[in-house]
Write a protein that holds these residues in place. Structure first.
Motif, PDB file in Angstrom:
ATOM      1  N   GLN A  39     -17.376   6.632 101.181  1.00  0.00           N
ATOM      2  CA  GLN A  39     -17.293   5.175 101.165  1.00  0.00           C
ATOM      3  C   GLN A  39     -18.696   4.596 101.159  1.00  0.00           C
ATOM      4  O   GLN A  39     -19.519   4.937 102.019  1.00  0.00           O
ATOM      5  N   VAL A  40     -18.949   3.757 100.185  1.00  0.00           N
ATOM      6  CA  VAL A  40     -20.198   3.026 100.115  1.00  0.00           C
ATOM      7  C   VAL A  40     -19.848   1.558 100.299  1.00  0.00           C
ATOM      8  O   VAL A  40     -18.896   1.067  99.690  1.00  0.00           O
ATOM      9  N   PRO A  41     -20.604   0.824 101.139  1.00  0.00           N
ATOM     10  CA  PRO A  41     -20.271  -0.592 101.368  1.00  0.00           C
ATOM     11  C   PRO A  41     -20.147  -1.367 100.059  1.00  0.00           C
ATOM     12  O   PRO A  41     -21.009  -1.263  99.183  1.00  0.00           O
ATOM     13  N   GLY A  42     -19.071  -2.102  99.937  1.00  0.00           N
ATOM     14  CA  GLY A  42     -18.870  -2.926  98.752  1.00  0.00           C
ATOM     15  C   GLY A  42     -18.267  -2.198  97.577  1.00  0.00           C
ATOM     16  O   GLY A  42     -18.026  -2.807  96.524  1.00  0.00           O
ATOM     17  N   LYS A  43     -18.039  -0.910  97.737  1.00  0.00           N
ATOM     18  CA  LYS A  43     -17.483  -0.121  96.633  1.00  0.00           C
ATOM     19  C   LYS A  43     -16.209   0.582  97.082  1.00  0.00           C
ATOM     20  O   LYS A  43     -15.953   0.776  98.265  1.00  0.00           O
ATOM     21  N   GLN A  44     -15.430   0.986  96.112  1.00  0.00           N
ATOM     22  CA  GLN A  44     -14.169   1.678  96.386  1.00  0.00           C
ATOM     23  C   GLN A  44     -14.440   3.074  96.930  1.00  0.00           C
ATOM     24  O   GLN A  44     -15.360   3.761  96.469  1.00  0.00           O
ATOM     25  N   GLN A  45     -13.618   3.459  97.882  1.00  0.00           N
ATOM     26  CA  GLN A  45     -13.727   4.807  98.412  1.00  0.00           C
ATOM     27  C   GLN A  45     -13.390   5.808  97.305  1.00  0.00           C
ATOM     28  O   GLN A  45     -12.444   5.608  96.535  1.00  0.00           O
ATOM     29  N   LYS A  46     -14.189   6.887  97.236  1.00  0.00           N
ATOM     30  CA  LYS A  46     -14.001   7.843  96.159  1.00  0.00           C
ATOM     31  C   LYS A  46     -13.803   9.259  96.681  1.00  0.00           C
ATOM     32  O   LYS A  46     -14.397   9.655  97.678  1.00  0.00           O
ATOM     33  N   LEU A  47     -12.987  10.000  95.966  1.00  0.00           N
ATOM     34  CA  LEU A  47     -12.790  11.402  96.286  1.00  0.00           C
ATOM     35  C   LEU A  47     -14.060  12.195  96.016  1.00  0.00           C
ATOM     36  O   LEU A  47     -14.669  12.053  94.949  1.00  0.00           O
ATOM     37  N   VAL A  48     -14.436  13.022  96.986  1.00  0.00           N
ATOM     38  CA  VAL A  48     -15.506  13.984  96.750  1.00  0.00           C
ATOM     39  C   VAL A  48     -14.877  15.323  96.354  1.00  0.00           C
ATOM     40  O   VAL A  48     -15.201  15.894  95.317  1.00  0.00           O
ATOM     41  N   SER A  62     -18.293  12.384  90.964  1.00  0.00           N
ATOM     42  CA  SER A  62     -19.622  12.046  91.462  1.00  0.00           C
ATOM     43  C   SER A  62     -20.423  13.271  91.909  1.00  0.00           C
ATOM     44  O   SER A  62     -21.637  13.297  91.755  1.00  0.00           O
ATOM     45  N   MET A  63     -19.751  14.270  92.455  1.00  0.00           N
ATOM     46  CA  MET A  63     -20.494  15.409  92.971  1.00  0.00           C
ATOM     47  C   MET A  63     -20.057  16.735  92.363  1.00  0.00           C
ATOM     48  O   MET A  63     -20.371  17.793  92.886  1.00  0.00           O
ATOM     49  N   LYS A  64     -19.353  16.646  91.258  1.00  0.00           N
ATOM     50  CA  LYS A  64     -18.905  17.872  90.591  1.00  0.00           C
ATOM     51  C   LYS A  64     -20.123  18.682  90.180  1.00  0.00           C
ATOM     52  O   LYS A  64     -21.067  18.151  89.583  1.00  0.00           O
ATOM     53  N   GLY A  65     -20.106  19.961  90.495  1.00  0.00           N
ATOM     54  CA  GLY A  65     -21.239  20.816  90.168  1.00  0.00           C
ATOM     55  C   GLY A  65     -22.326  20.828  91.224  1.00  0.00           C
ATOM     56  O   GLY A  65     -23.233  21.666  91.181  1.00  0.00           O
ATOM     57  N   ARG A  66     -22.239  19.912  92.156  1.00  0.00           N
ATOM     58  CA  ARG A  66     -23.247  19.854  93.231  1.00  0.00           C
ATOM     59  C   ARG A  66     -22.612  20.016  94.606  1.00  0.00           C
ATOM     60  O   ARG A  66     -23.270  19.819  95.632  1.00  0.00           O
ATOM     61  N   SER A  67     -21.350  20.304  94.636  1.00  0.00           N
ATOM     62  CA  SER A  67     -20.666  20.458  95.919  1.00  0.00           C
ATOM     63  C   SER A  67     -19.654  21.592  95.854  1.00  0.00           C
ATOM     64  O   SER A  67     -19.148  21.934  94.769  1.00  0.00           O
ATOM     65  N   THR A  68     -19.391  22.167  97.012  1.00  0.00           N
ATOM     66  CA  THR A  68     -18.393  23.226  97.124  1.00  0.00           C
ATOM     67  C   THR A  68     -17.562  22.970  98.362  1.00  0.00           C
ATOM     68  O   THR A  68     -18.114  22.814  99.460  1.00  0.00           O
ATOM     69  N   ILE A  69     -16.265  22.923  98.192  1.00  0.00           N
ATOM     70  CA  ILE A  69     -15.373  22.744  99.335  1.00  0.00           C
ATOM     71  C   ILE A  69     -14.736  24.082  99.670  1.00  0.00           C
ATOM     72  O   ILE A  69     -14.400  24.862  98.772  1.00  0.00           O
ATOM     73  N   MET A  82     -22.968  20.397 100.095  1.00  0.00           N
ATOM     74  CA  MET A  82     -23.504  19.540  99.050  1.00  0.00           C
ATOM     75  C   MET A  82     -24.962  19.906  98.824  1.00  0.00           C
ATOM     76  O   MET A  82     -25.727  20.032  99.796  1.00  0.00           O
ATOM     77  N   ASN A  83     -25.339  20.068  97.568  1.00  0.00           N
ATOM     78  CA  ASN A  83     -26.743  20.360  97.279  1.00  0.00           C
ATOM     79  C   ASN A  83     -27.276  19.431  96.213  1.00  0.00           C
ATOM     80  O   ASN A  83     -26.536  18.648  95.610  1.00  0.00           O
TER      81      ASN A  83
END
Length: 118
Positions: A39-48, A62-69, A82-83
């Motif tokens: 969640q970023v203020p003023g913006k819609q919450q987004k799936l990571v 937004s973080m595809k390729g830079r994150s691993t769950i 997240m890297n």
């Protein structure tokens, strides 16, 4: 009732990495999916990203390729590594767990702040 405890947020320079964790406790038997949203203020919450109990994963753009769950079933914990973090990754990262629509299980953690400095 499901209780979620998040940790791992903080201040990191651009290009750095962070590992968030979210531990679930309580009535967790019905959880089918665990994930992270930003969640970023003023913006819609987004799936990571989210991960199912079967191990299936889904990443937001937004973080595809830079994150691993990942998930430790024995600890009822989900991790988000997240890297190559960028300033635009700054926000409040919240853990979200849910079950089937029939169960109605749907819980959010309080969120952990991630700040990426330029």
């Amino acid at each position: 009732q499901v209780h979620l405890v998040e940790s791992g947020g903080g201040l990191v320079p651009a290009g750095g990495s962070l590992n968030l964790s979210c531990a679930a406790s309580g009535s967790i038997a019905g959880i089918t999916t665990m994930g992270w949203y930003r969640q970023v203020p003023g913006k819609q919450q987004k799936l990571v990203a989210y991960i199912t109990i079967a191990g299936g994963t889904m990443y937001g753009d937004s973080m595809k390729g830079r994150s691993t769950i990942s998930r430790d079933a024995a600890k009822n914990t989900v991790y988000l590594y997240m890297n190559n973090l960028k300033p635009e990754d700054t926000g409040v990262y919240s853990c979200h767990v849910w079950g089937t629509s029939l169960s109605g299980l749907d819980y959010w953690g309080p969120g952990t702040q991630v700040t990426v400095s330029s």
